[in-house]
Design a protein around this motif. Structure first.
Motif, PDB file in Angstrom:
ATOM      1  N   TYR A  33      -1.040  37.842   9.956  1.00  0.00           N
ATOM      2  CA  TYR A  33      -1.477  36.982  11.061  1.00  0.00           C
ATOM      3  C   TYR A  33      -2.375  37.788  12.001  1.00  0.00           C
ATOM      4  CZ  TYR A  33       2.502  34.376   9.246  1.00  0.00           C
ATOM      5  OH  TYR A  33       3.379  33.721   8.420  1.00  0.00           O
ATOM      6  N   PRO A  34      -3.587  38.094  11.553  1.00  0.00           N
ATOM      7  CA  PRO A  34      -4.451  39.013  12.301  1.00  0.00           C
ATOM      8  C   PRO A  34      -5.148  38.412  13.513  1.00  0.00           C
ATOM      9  CG  PRO A  34      -5.588  38.255  10.331  1.00  0.00           C
ATOM     10  CD  PRO A  34      -4.203  37.676  10.270  1.00  0.00           C
ATOM     11  N   GLY A  35      -5.271  37.103  13.564  1.00  0.00           N
ATOM     12  CA  GLY A  35      -6.017  36.492  14.661  1.00  0.00           C
ATOM     13  C   GLY A  35      -5.351  35.245  15.184  1.00  0.00           C
ATOM     14  N   LEU A  36      -6.117  34.466  15.927  1.00  0.00           N
ATOM     15  CA  LEU A  36      -5.579  33.225  16.471  1.00  0.00           C
ATOM     16  C   LEU A  36      -5.341  32.214  15.359  1.00  0.00           C
ATOM     17  CD1 LEU A  36      -7.832  32.755  19.629  1.00  0.00           C
ATOM     18  CD2 LEU A  36      -5.458  33.520  19.562  1.00  0.00           C
ATOM     19  N   PRO A  37      -4.330  31.384  15.497  1.00  0.00           N
ATOM     20  CA  PRO A  37      -4.086  30.365  14.471  1.00  0.00           C
ATOM     21  C   PRO A  37      -5.200  29.324  14.466  1.00  0.00           C
ATOM     22  CG  PRO A  37      -2.699  29.993  16.389  1.00  0.00           C
ATOM     23  CD  PRO A  37      -3.358  31.326  16.596  1.00  0.00           C
ATOM     24  N   ASP A  38      -5.561  28.875  13.289  1.00  0.00           N
ATOM     25  CA  ASP A  38      -6.590  27.830  13.171  1.00  0.00           C
ATOM     26  C   ASP A  38      -5.920  26.478  13.360  1.00  0.00           C
ATOM     27  OD1 ASP A  38      -8.907  26.450  12.695  1.00  0.00           O
ATOM     28  OD2 ASP A  38      -8.806  26.642  10.517  1.00  0.00           O
ATOM     29  N   ARG A  39      -5.483  26.240  14.582  1.00  0.00           N
ATOM     30  CA  ARG A  39      -4.722  25.036  14.917  1.00  0.00           C
ATOM     31  C   ARG A  39      -5.283  24.470  16.230  1.00  0.00           C
ATOM     32  NH1 ARG A  39      -3.434  25.834  10.379  1.00  0.00           N
ATOM     33  NH2 ARG A  39      -1.326  26.160   9.505  1.00  0.00           N
ATOM     34  N   PRO A  40      -6.257  23.556  16.158  1.00  0.00           N
ATOM     35  CA  PRO A  40      -6.902  23.056  17.374  1.00  0.00           C
ATOM     36  C   PRO A  40      -5.936  22.478  18.401  1.00  0.00           C
ATOM     37  CG  PRO A  40      -8.164  22.413  15.447  1.00  0.00           C
ATOM     38  CD  PRO A  40      -6.891  23.006  14.942  1.00  0.00           C
ATOM     39  N   VAL A  41      -4.915  21.749  17.953  1.00  0.00           N
ATOM     40  CA  VAL A  41      -3.963  21.178  18.909  1.00  0.00           C
ATOM     41  C   VAL A  41      -3.220  22.290  19.649  1.00  0.00           C
ATOM     42  CG1 VAL A  41      -1.840  19.838  19.128  1.00  0.00           C
ATOM     43  CG2 VAL A  41      -3.694  19.002  17.678  1.00  0.00           C
ATOM     44  N   ASP A  42      -2.757  23.288  18.913  1.00  0.00           N
ATOM     45  CA  ASP A  42      -2.036  24.400  19.523  1.00  0.00           C
ATOM     46  C   ASP A  42      -2.912  25.114  20.553  1.00  0.00           C
ATOM     47  OD1 ASP A  42      -0.950  23.568  17.075  1.00  0.00           O
ATOM     48  OD2 ASP A  42       0.065  25.477  16.754  1.00  0.00           O
ATOM     49  N   LEU A  43      -4.141  25.397  20.167  1.00  0.00           N
ATOM     50  CA  LEU A  43      -5.039  26.120  21.061  1.00  0.00           C
ATOM     51  C   LEU A  43      -5.403  25.298  22.294  1.00  0.00           C
ATOM     52  CD1 LEU A  43      -7.386  27.816  18.432  1.00  0.00           C
ATOM     53  CD2 LEU A  43      -5.562  28.884  19.773  1.00  0.00           C
ATOM     54  N   SER A  44      -5.513  23.985  22.124  1.00  0.00           N
ATOM     55  CA  SER A  44      -5.825  23.144  23.277  1.00  0.00           C
ATOM     56  C   SER A  44      -4.666  23.140  24.275  1.00  0.00           C
ATOM     57  CB  SER A  44      -6.145  21.718  22.828  1.00  0.00           C
ATOM     58  OG  SER A  44      -5.011  21.061  22.303  1.00  0.00           O
ATOM     59  N   LEU A  45      -3.433  23.198  23.784  1.00  0.00           N
ATOM     60  CA  LEU A  45      -2.277  23.253  24.678  1.00  0.00           C
ATOM     61  C   LEU A  45      -2.209  24.590  25.416  1.00  0.00           C
ATOM     62  CD1 LEU A  45       0.348  21.533  22.381  1.00  0.00           C
ATOM     63  CD2 LEU A  45      -0.578  20.614  24.502  1.00  0.00           C
ATOM     64  N   ILE A  46      -2.540  25.660  24.725  1.00  0.00           N
ATOM     65  CA  ILE A  46      -2.590  26.961  25.392  1.00  0.00           C
ATOM     66  C   ILE A  46      -3.673  26.958  26.464  1.00  0.00           C
ATOM     67  CG2 ILE A  46      -3.063  29.421  25.059  1.00  0.00           C
ATOM     68  CD1 ILE A  46      -1.863  29.111  22.230  1.00  0.00           C
ATOM     69  N   ALA A  47      -4.818  26.348  26.172  1.00  0.00           N
ATOM     70  CA  ALA A  47      -5.903  26.265  27.161  1.00  0.00           C
ATOM     71  C   ALA A  47      -5.479  25.442  28.372  1.00  0.00           C
ATOM     72  CB  ALA A  47      -7.147  25.667  26.519  1.00  0.00           C
ATOM     73  N   ALA A  48      -4.760  24.336  28.136  1.00  0.00           N
ATOM     74  CA  ALA A  48      -4.271  23.516  29.248  1.00  0.00           C
ATOM     75  C   ALA A  48      -3.266  24.299  30.088  1.00  0.00           C
ATOM     76  CB  ALA A  48      -3.651  22.236  28.707  1.00  0.00           C
ATOM     77  N   PHE A  49      -2.382  25.020  29.431  1.00  0.00           N
ATOM     78  CA  PHE A  49      -1.419  25.868  30.129  1.00  0.00           C
ATOM     79  C   PHE A  49      -2.151  26.890  31.008  1.00  0.00           C
ATOM     80  CE2 PHE A  49       0.653  30.086  29.808  1.00  0.00           C
ATOM     81  CZ  PHE A  49       1.794  29.860  30.546  1.00  0.00           C
ATOM     82  N   ALA A  50      -3.164  27.531  30.450  1.00  0.00           N
ATOM     83  CA  ALA A  50      -3.931  28.519  31.216  1.00  0.00           C
ATOM     84  C   ALA A  50      -4.594  27.879  32.432  1.00  0.00           C
ATOM     85  CB  ALA A  50      -4.976  29.170  30.315  1.00  0.00           C
ATOM     86  N   GLN A  51      -5.121  26.692  32.268  1.00  0.00           N
ATOM     87  CA  GLN A  51      -5.764  25.999  33.385  1.00  0.00           C
ATOM     88  C   GLN A  51      -4.755  25.686  34.494  1.00  0.00           C
ATOM     89  OE1 GLN A  51      -7.968  22.579  32.132  1.00  0.00           O
ATOM     90  NE2 GLN A  51      -8.626  22.023  34.205  1.00  0.00           N
ATOM     91  N   LEU A  52      -3.567  25.253  34.111  1.00  0.00           N
ATOM     92  CA  LEU A  52      -2.527  24.955  35.095  1.00  0.00           C
ATOM     93  C   LEU A  52      -2.104  26.215  35.842  1.00  0.00           C
ATOM     94  CD1 LEU A  52      -0.390  22.533  32.925  1.00  0.00           C
ATOM     95  CD2 LEU A  52      -1.590  21.912  35.031  1.00  0.00           C
ATOM     96  N   VAL A  53      -1.978  27.314  35.127  1.00  0.00           N
ATOM     97  CA  VAL A  53      -1.592  28.576  35.762  1.00  0.00           C
ATOM     98  C   VAL A  53      -2.651  29.001  36.767  1.00  0.00           C
ATOM     99  CG1 VAL A  53      -1.214  31.040  35.363  1.00  0.00           C
ATOM    100  CG2 VAL A  53      -0.135  29.359  33.862  1.00  0.00           C
ATOM    101  N   LYS A  54      -3.917  28.934  36.381  1.00  0.00           N
ATOM    102  CA  LYS A  54      -4.995  29.351  37.280  1.00  0.00           C
ATOM    103  C   LYS A  54      -5.070  28.460  38.511  1.00  0.00           C
ATOM    104  CE  LYS A  54      -8.226  29.456  34.037  1.00  0.00           C
ATOM    105  NZ  LYS A  54      -9.570  29.638  33.419  1.00  0.00           N
ATOM    106  N   ALA A  55      -4.778  27.194  38.346  1.00  0.00           N
ATOM    107  CA  ALA A  55      -4.835  26.264  39.477  1.00  0.00           C
ATOM    108  C   ALA A  55      -3.747  26.548  40.499  1.00  0.00           C
ATOM    109  CB  ALA A  55      -4.722  24.828  38.978  1.00  0.00           C
ATOM    110  N   ASN A  56      -2.704  27.266  40.086  1.00  0.00           N
ATOM    111  CA  ASN A  56      -1.573  27.531  40.972  1.00  0.00           C
ATOM    112  C   ASN A  56      -1.642  28.891  41.644  1.00  0.00           C
ATOM    113  OD1 ASN A  56       1.020  26.545  41.993  1.00  0.00           O
ATOM    114  ND2 ASN A  56       1.929  28.210  40.804  1.00  0.00           N
ATOM    115  N   GLY A  57      -2.658  29.697  41.330  1.00  0.00           N
ATOM    116  CA  GLY A  57      -2.769  31.006  41.955  1.00  0.00           C
ATOM    117  C   GLY A  57      -3.190  32.088  40.980  1.00  0.00           C
ATOM    118  N   THR A  58      -2.899  33.321  41.331  1.00  0.00           N
ATOM    119  CA  THR A  58      -3.371  34.463  40.546  1.00  0.00           C
ATOM    120  C   THR A  58      -2.234  35.289  39.938  1.00  0.00           C
ATOM    121  OG1 THR A  58      -3.439  35.829  42.553  1.00  0.00           O
ATOM    122  CG2 THR A  58      -5.465  34.648  41.938  1.00  0.00           C
ATOM    123  N   ALA A  59      -1.000  34.805  40.041  1.00  0.00           N
ATOM    124  CA  ALA A  59       0.118  35.547  39.461  1.00  0.00           C
ATOM    125  C   ALA A  59      -0.032  35.613  37.946  1.00  0.00           C
ATOM    126  CB  ALA A  59       1.449  34.901  39.840  1.00  0.00           C
TER     127      ALA A  59
END
Length: 218
Positions: A28-54
């Motif tokens: 498993y050398p890289g990111l999974p080729d799973r668009p749904v999974d990656l989109s959820l990680i991107a949404a999670f990252a956006q929510l975290v950034k919207a809440n601050g810099t922790a």
């Protein structure tokens, strides 16, 4: 076959992943080729950034590719893994990032210091009896408004036990759970479930994937 109720599951998980670390990383050398999974990680990252810099803790970070991806998405993230061998490989692959050994069941972090927790396919090695305390620990270390994203194999069955993988002898228990059961435990730990998604198996996958997004009230 060991009994997970009477053995140290943390130790058996650690030694198992130490044994397969190099082969696992090569498989498993890289990111999974799973668009749904990656989109959820991107949404999670956006929510975290919207809440601050922790920062975000990637629990069960393995070879570190997801930790690195979070940083590429603009989220300061570090990895925590039980396996020293996995931590070593992650540091070699991503020398600019921070990885250290630790257990999600007893996070050695101050209260209210994390903007988010990501645990992709790592709660699958924690027995049911230990999840409530684990999720209470998540609540403790998150800042108000901080988010948790979990991914795990969905199932009503207990899971499975592997004694061999990549040609190595291991002692690794996997626990499959329905998404609602995980959501209920998160809620009892004081975390509000914001979204639940079930993805059907793809390619070589055998079980559906569940994703649960939760938030510490702000």
């Amino acid at each position: 076959m060991t009994d997970p109720e009477t053995t140290d599951f943390i130790e058996t998980t650690r030694t198992s992943y130490d044994a397969i670390a190099k082969d696992y990383s090569a498989a498993y050398p890289g990111l999974p080729d799973r668009p749904v999974d990656l989109s959820l990680i991107a949404a999670f990252a956006q929510l975290v950034k919207a809440n601050g810099t922790a920062p975000v803790a990637d629990l069960g970070s393995g070879p570190g590719q997801i930790t690195a991806h979070l940083n590429e998405l603009g989220v300061p993230a570090f990895g925590i893994d039980l396996s020293p061998a996995m931590v070593t490989l992650a540091r070699e692959a991503h020398p600019a990032l921070r990885f250290h050994r630790g257990s999600m069941t007893s996070l050695d972090l101050p209260d209210a210091t994390l903007g988010g927790i990501l645990a992709l396919y790592s709660i699958i090695h924690v027995p049911d009896a230990h999840l409530p305390a684990t999720f209470a620990g998540f609540h403790r270390v998150l800042v108000p408004g901080g988010h948790v994203l979990l991914a795990f194999q969905k199932g009503e069955q207990a899971g499975l036990h592997l004694t061999e993988r990549f040609g190595h002898e291991i002692d690794l228990h996997y626990y499959w759970r329905p998404a609602y059961a995980v959501g209920d435990m998160l809620a009892k730990a004081g975390l509000e479930v914001a979204a639940t998604l079930i993805r059907e198996p793809l390619d070589e996958e055998k079980w559906p994937r569940a994703f649960v997004l939760a938030r510490k009230p702000g």
